[in-house]
Design an enzyme around this catalytic site. Structure first.
Site: not given
Length: 162
Positions: A76-77, A113-114, A128
């Protein structure tokens, strides 16, 4: 279906050269779900969780994750995001939290993707923070909901409203 862009002609993985692409406004939305017991969700909603504000922590984690996507996903950039939002929508009737993310920038490559990374890390953070209460929560439905901008144009997941 298009060819894989991260595989060179010799079969090796490579980072796509986007230097000649035109800057356009890019937006991506993603989602995930965290399914949990009604009691766990109630503890979060009443603000009685011993670790503090679960939603605020998950929201910040998702935003940070979007900003660090290129450090997590090898090809990824690194991007100069201009907007990242993480919404956590409780759905008590379904005993779950709907995680919705949006990422935006003006640039040469997309932000799918972000948005997906933000949704997954926000969901993982919910898990969590609540695992001491419930270990059998389920994270599901991580997917791209919408993307805009770039050569491939506008995509909306089937059944979604823009």
């Amino acid at each position: 279906m298009s060819a894989l862009t991260h595989i060179a002609s010799n079969g090796e993985a490579n980072m796509v050269d986007v230097s000649l692409k035109t800057d356009t406004v890019r937006i991506a939305r993603a989602e995930a779900y965290v399914e949990m017991a009604a009691e766990t969700l109630e503890t979060i909603l009443r603000g009685e969780h011993h670790k503090g504000d679960v939603f605020a922590t998950a929201r910040i984690a998702g935003i940070q994750a979007a900003k660090k996507t290129s450090e997590l996903i090898p090809l990824c950039h690194p991007l100069m995001l201009t907007k990242v939002s993480v919404e956590l929508v409780p759905e008590p009737k379904l005993n779950r939290v709907h995680v919705q993310t949006t990422c935006k920038l003006t640039g040469k490559t997309g932000v799918e993707m972000e948005a997906l990374t933000a949704a997954s890390v926000a969901a993982l953070t919910l898990y969590d923070m609540c695992k001491a209460i419930q270990k059998d929560m389920v994270i599901s439905g991580l997917q791209l909901v919408e993307k805009q901008g770039g050569k491939s144009g506008h995509y909306i997941k089937e059944g979604e409203n823009a």
